[in-house]
Design a protein around this motif. Structure first.
Motif, PDB file in Angstrom:
ATOM      1  N   GLY A   1       0.810  -1.205   0.000  1.00 42.04           N
ATOM      2  CA  GLY A   1       0.000   0.000   0.000  1.00 42.04           C
ATOM      3  C   GLY A   1       0.847   1.260   0.000  1.00 42.04           C
ATOM      4  O   GLY A   1       2.025   1.237   0.350  1.00 42.04           O
ATOM      5  N   TRP A   2       0.209   2.340  -0.438  1.00 41.83           N
ATOM      6  CA  TRP A   2       0.791   3.677  -0.327  1.00 41.83           C
ATOM      7  C   TRP A   2      -0.132   4.511   0.555  1.00 41.83           C
ATOM      8  O   TRP A   2      -1.351   4.538   0.342  1.00 41.83           O
ATOM      9  CB  TRP A   2       0.926   4.338  -1.694  1.00 41.83           C
ATOM     10  CG  TRP A   2       2.049   3.824  -2.530  1.00 41.83           C
ATOM     11  CD1 TRP A   2       1.980   2.887  -3.521  1.00 41.83           C
ATOM     12  CD2 TRP A   2       3.421   4.235  -2.465  1.00 41.83           C
ATOM     13  NE1 TRP A   2       3.222   2.667  -4.060  1.00 41.83           N
ATOM     14  CE2 TRP A   2       4.122   3.491  -3.443  1.00 41.83           C
ATOM     15  CE3 TRP A   2       4.125   5.140  -1.676  1.00 41.83           C
ATOM     16  CZ2 TRP A   2       5.503   3.632  -3.654  1.00 41.83           C
ATOM     17  CZ3 TRP A   2       5.480   5.286  -1.884  1.00 41.83           C
ATOM     18  CH2 TRP A   2       6.160   4.545  -2.859  1.00 41.83           C
ATOM     19  N   PHE A   3       0.465   5.177   1.519  1.00 43.97           N
ATOM     20  CA  PHE A   3      -0.244   6.095   2.391  1.00 43.97           C
ATOM     21  C   PHE A   3       0.451   7.442   2.313  1.00 43.97           C
ATOM     22  O   PHE A   3       1.594   7.540   1.851  1.00 43.97           O
ATOM     23  CB  PHE A   3      -0.223   5.583   3.833  1.00 43.97           C
ATOM     24  CG  PHE A   3      -1.068   4.355   4.053  1.00 43.97           C
ATOM     25  CD1 PHE A   3      -0.638   3.115   3.628  1.00 43.97           C
ATOM     26  CD2 PHE A   3      -2.291   4.449   4.689  1.00 43.97           C
ATOM     27  CE1 PHE A   3      -1.411   1.972   3.812  1.00 43.97           C
ATOM     28  CE2 PHE A   3      -3.084   3.320   4.886  1.00 43.97           C
ATOM     29  CZ  PHE A   3      -2.633   2.090   4.442  1.00 43.97           C
ATOM     30  N   ARG A   4      -0.236   8.477   2.793  1.00 40.79           N
ATOM     31  CA  ARG A   4       0.388   9.797   2.794  1.00 40.79           C
ATOM     32  C   ARG A   4      -0.035  10.569   4.026  1.00 40.79           C
ATOM     33  O   ARG A   4      -1.101  10.339   4.587  1.00 40.79           O
ATOM     34  CB  ARG A   4       0.028  10.557   1.524  1.00 40.79           C
ATOM     35  CG  ARG A   4      -1.456  10.871   1.367  1.00 40.79           C
ATOM     36  CD  ARG A   4      -1.710  11.489  -0.007  1.00 40.79           C
ATOM     37  NE  ARG A   4      -3.090  11.941  -0.128  1.00 40.79           N
ATOM     38  CZ  ARG A   4      -3.574  12.515  -1.228  1.00 40.79           C
ATOM     39  NH1 ARG A   4      -2.793  12.705  -2.296  1.00 40.79           N
ATOM     40  NH2 ARG A   4      -4.843  12.912  -1.261  1.00 40.79           N
ATOM     41  N   GLN A   5       0.836  11.485   4.420  1.00 42.47           N
ATOM     42  CA  GLN A   5       0.547  12.315   5.579  1.00 42.47           C
ATOM     43  C   GLN A   5       0.955  13.741   5.273  1.00 42.47           C
ATOM     44  O   GLN A   5       2.143  14.026   5.067  1.00 42.47           O
ATOM     45  CB  GLN A   5       1.283  11.811   6.815  1.00 42.47           C
ATOM     46  CG  GLN A   5       0.898  12.539   8.093  1.00 42.47           C
ATOM     47  CD  GLN A   5       1.391  11.821   9.326  1.00 42.47           C
ATOM     48  OE1 GLN A   5       2.274  10.959   9.266  1.00 42.47           O
ATOM     49  NE2 GLN A   5       0.820  12.153  10.473  1.00 42.47           N
ATOM     50  N   ALA A   6      -0.029  14.617   5.236  1.00 41.66           N
ATOM     51  CA  ALA A   6       0.218  16.039   5.007  1.00 41.66           C
ATOM     52  C   ALA A   6       0.541  16.697   6.341  1.00 41.66           C
ATOM     53  O   ALA A   6       0.151  16.199   7.404  1.00 41.66           O
ATOM     54  CB  ALA A   6      -1.010  16.675   4.377  1.00 41.66           C
ATOM     55  N   PRO A   7       1.236  17.836   6.298  1.00 38.37           N
ATOM     56  CA  PRO A   7       1.584  18.528   7.539  1.00 38.37           C
ATOM     57  C   PRO A   7       0.344  18.850   8.374  1.00 38.37           C
ATOM     58  O   PRO A   7      -0.630  19.392   7.860  1.00 38.37           O
ATOM     59  CB  PRO A   7       2.260  19.799   7.042  1.00 38.37           C
ATOM     60  CG  PRO A   7       2.806  19.439   5.697  1.00 38.37           C
ATOM     61  CD  PRO A   7       1.808  18.488   5.106  1.00 38.37           C
ATOM     62  N   GLY A   8       0.382  18.463   9.632  1.00 39.82           N
ATOM     63  CA  GLY A   8      -0.725  18.754  10.529  1.00 39.82           C
ATOM     64  C   GLY A   8      -1.926  17.852  10.394  1.00 39.82           C
ATOM     65  O   GLY A   8      -2.949  18.076  11.045  1.00 39.82           O
ATOM     66  N   LYS A   9      -1.806  16.826   9.544  1.00 43.44           N
ATOM     67  CA  LYS A   9      -2.937  15.924   9.329  1.00 43.44           C
ATOM     68  C   LYS A   9      -2.541  14.493   9.653  1.00 43.44           C
ATOM     69  O   LYS A   9      -1.365  14.161   9.762  1.00 43.44           O
ATOM     70  CB  LYS A   9      -3.427  16.024   7.885  1.00 43.44           C
ATOM     71  CG  LYS A   9      -4.002  17.373   7.518  1.00 43.44           C
ATOM     72  CD  LYS A   9      -4.636  17.348   6.147  1.00 43.44           C
ATOM     73  CE  LYS A   9      -5.272  18.682   5.817  1.00 43.44           C
ATOM     74  NZ  LYS A   9      -5.921  18.659   4.483  1.00 43.44           N
ATOM     75  N   GLU A  10      -3.546  13.639   9.779  1.00 39.95           N
ATOM     76  CA  GLU A  10      -3.289  12.233  10.050  1.00 39.95           C
ATOM     77  C   GLU A  10      -2.878  11.509   8.768  1.00 39.95           C
ATOM     78  O   GLU A  10      -3.195  11.950   7.662  1.00 39.95           O
ATOM     79  CB  GLU A  10      -4.543  11.580  10.634  1.00 39.95           C
ATOM     80  CG  GLU A  10      -4.902  12.090  12.014  1.00 39.95           C
ATOM     81  CD  GLU A  10      -6.040  11.304  12.639  1.00 39.95           C
ATOM     82  OE1 GLU A  10      -6.343  11.553  13.813  1.00 39.95           O
ATOM     83  OE2 GLU A  10      -6.622  10.441  11.950  1.00 39.95           O
ATOM     84  N   ARG A  11      -2.218  10.389   8.954  1.00 35.44           N
ATOM     85  CA  ARG A  11      -1.847   9.560   7.810  1.00 35.44           C
ATOM     86  C   ARG A  11      -3.109   9.019   7.165  1.00 35.44           C
ATOM     87  O   ARG A  11      -4.032   8.582   7.850  1.00 35.44           O
ATOM     88  CB  ARG A  11      -0.963   8.410   8.269  1.00 35.44           C
ATOM     89  CG  ARG A  11      -0.337   7.622   7.158  1.00 35.44           C
ATOM     90  CD  ARG A  11       0.667   6.606   7.692  1.00 35.44           C
ATOM     91  NE  ARG A  11       1.745   7.243   8.439  1.00 35.44           N
ATOM     92  CZ  ARG A  11       2.816   6.590   8.857  1.00 35.44           C
ATOM     93  NH1 ARG A  11       2.961   5.292   8.605  1.00 35.44           N
ATOM     94  NH2 ARG A  11       3.746   7.222   9.546  1.00 35.44           N
ATOM     95  N   GLU A  12      -3.163   9.030   5.825  1.00 34.48           N
ATOM     96  CA  GLU A  12      -4.341   8.559   5.120  1.00 34.48           C
ATOM     97  C   GLU A  12      -3.955   7.606   4.002  1.00 34.48           C
ATOM     98  O   GLU A  12      -2.871   7.669   3.432  1.00 34.48           O
ATOM     99  CB  GLU A  12      -5.142   9.732   4.539  1.00 34.48           C
ATOM    100  CG  GLU A  12      -4.432  10.508   3.456  1.00 34.48           C
ATOM    101  CD  GLU A  12      -5.335  11.575   2.821  1.00 34.48           C
ATOM    102  OE1 GLU A  12      -6.420  11.848   3.369  1.00 34.48           O
ATOM    103  OE2 GLU A  12      -4.942  12.118   1.771  1.00 34.48           O
ATOM    104  N   PHE A  13      -4.878   6.732   3.702  1.00 36.55           N
ATOM    105  CA  PHE A  13      -4.703   5.755   2.642  1.00 36.55           C
ATOM    106  C   PHE A  13      -4.740   6.429   1.273  1.00 36.55           C
ATOM    107  O   PHE A  13      -5.532   7.349   1.044  1.00 36.55           O
ATOM    108  CB  PHE A  13      -5.827   4.723   2.734  1.00 36.55           C
ATOM    109  CG  PHE A  13      -5.926   3.786   1.572  1.00 36.55           C
ATOM    110  CD1 PHE A  13      -6.947   3.924   0.642  1.00 36.55           C
ATOM    111  CD2 PHE A  13      -5.011   2.764   1.407  1.00 36.55           C
ATOM    112  CE1 PHE A  13      -7.056   3.056  -0.430  1.00 36.55           C
ATOM    113  CE2 PHE A  13      -5.108   1.893   0.341  1.00 36.55           C
ATOM    114  CZ  PHE A  13      -6.134   2.038  -0.583  1.00 36.55           C
ATOM    115  N   ALA A  14      -3.878   5.974   0.362  1.00 40.88           N
ATOM    116  CA  ALA A  14      -3.892   6.475  -1.010  1.00 40.88           C
ATOM    117  C   ALA A  14      -4.235   5.354  -1.999  1.00 40.88           C
ATOM    118  O   ALA A  14      -5.146   5.492  -2.814  1.00 40.88           O
ATOM    119  CB  ALA A  14      -2.558   7.105  -1.370  1.00 40.88           C
ATOM    120  N   ALA A  15      -3.484   4.238  -1.928  1.00 48.26           N
ATOM    121  CA  ALA A  15      -3.691   3.159  -2.891  1.00 48.26           C
ATOM    122  C   ALA A  15      -3.121   1.862  -2.339  1.00 48.26           C
ATOM    123  O   ALA A  15      -2.231   1.883  -1.489  1.00 48.26           O
ATOM    124  CB  ALA A  15      -3.026   3.488  -4.219  1.00 48.26           C
TER     125      ALA A  15
END
Length: 124
Positions: A35-49
């Motif tokens: 899987g690929w996940f992402r985390q933007a500054p100030g936000k929680e980690r979220e699923f991408a693909a």
């Protein structure tokens, strides 16, 4: 143990493309989903693909569907994330994750191993 190393991040203008790669080592790569996940500054980690062990099943977050494509090359122990039509809101630290399960899931807890991440910045 599984080691995951991401690459391919960088700075790109809105509308541009990037291709992320995640090289895996330490176990039979083809055994589980990735899987690929992402985390933007100030936000929680979220699923991408995510992609199944065989590569025949993929799943995407609604926010990236139609723009991102996940794929894997088991012979090279590598999973890719092709990102097109990038938007400023795609700016984040992108993580690769490996699961011991064959099927895909958007849940972070499904994945046992994580890379250190590669940074993607999309300018407007």
């Amino acid at each position: 143990q599984v080691q995951l190393v991401e690459s391919g991040g960088g700075l790109v203008q809105a509308g541009g493309s990037l291709r992320l790669a995640c090289a895996a080592s330490g176990r039979t790569f083809s055994a589980g989903a990735m899987g690929w996940f992402r985390q933007a500054p100030g936000k929680e980690r979220e699923f991408a693909a995510a992609i199944s062990w065989s590569g025949d099943t993929t799943r995407y977050a609604d926010s990236v569907k139609g723009r991102f494509t996940i794929s894997r090359d088991n012979a090279k122990n590598t999973v890719y994330l092709q990102m097109n039509s990038l938007k400023p809101e795609d700016t984040a630290l992108y993580y690769c994750a490996a699961s011991g399960m064959r099927m895909v899931s958007p849940a972070p807890g499904w994945y046992e191993y994580w890379g250190q991440g590669t940074e993607v910045t999309v300018s407007s």
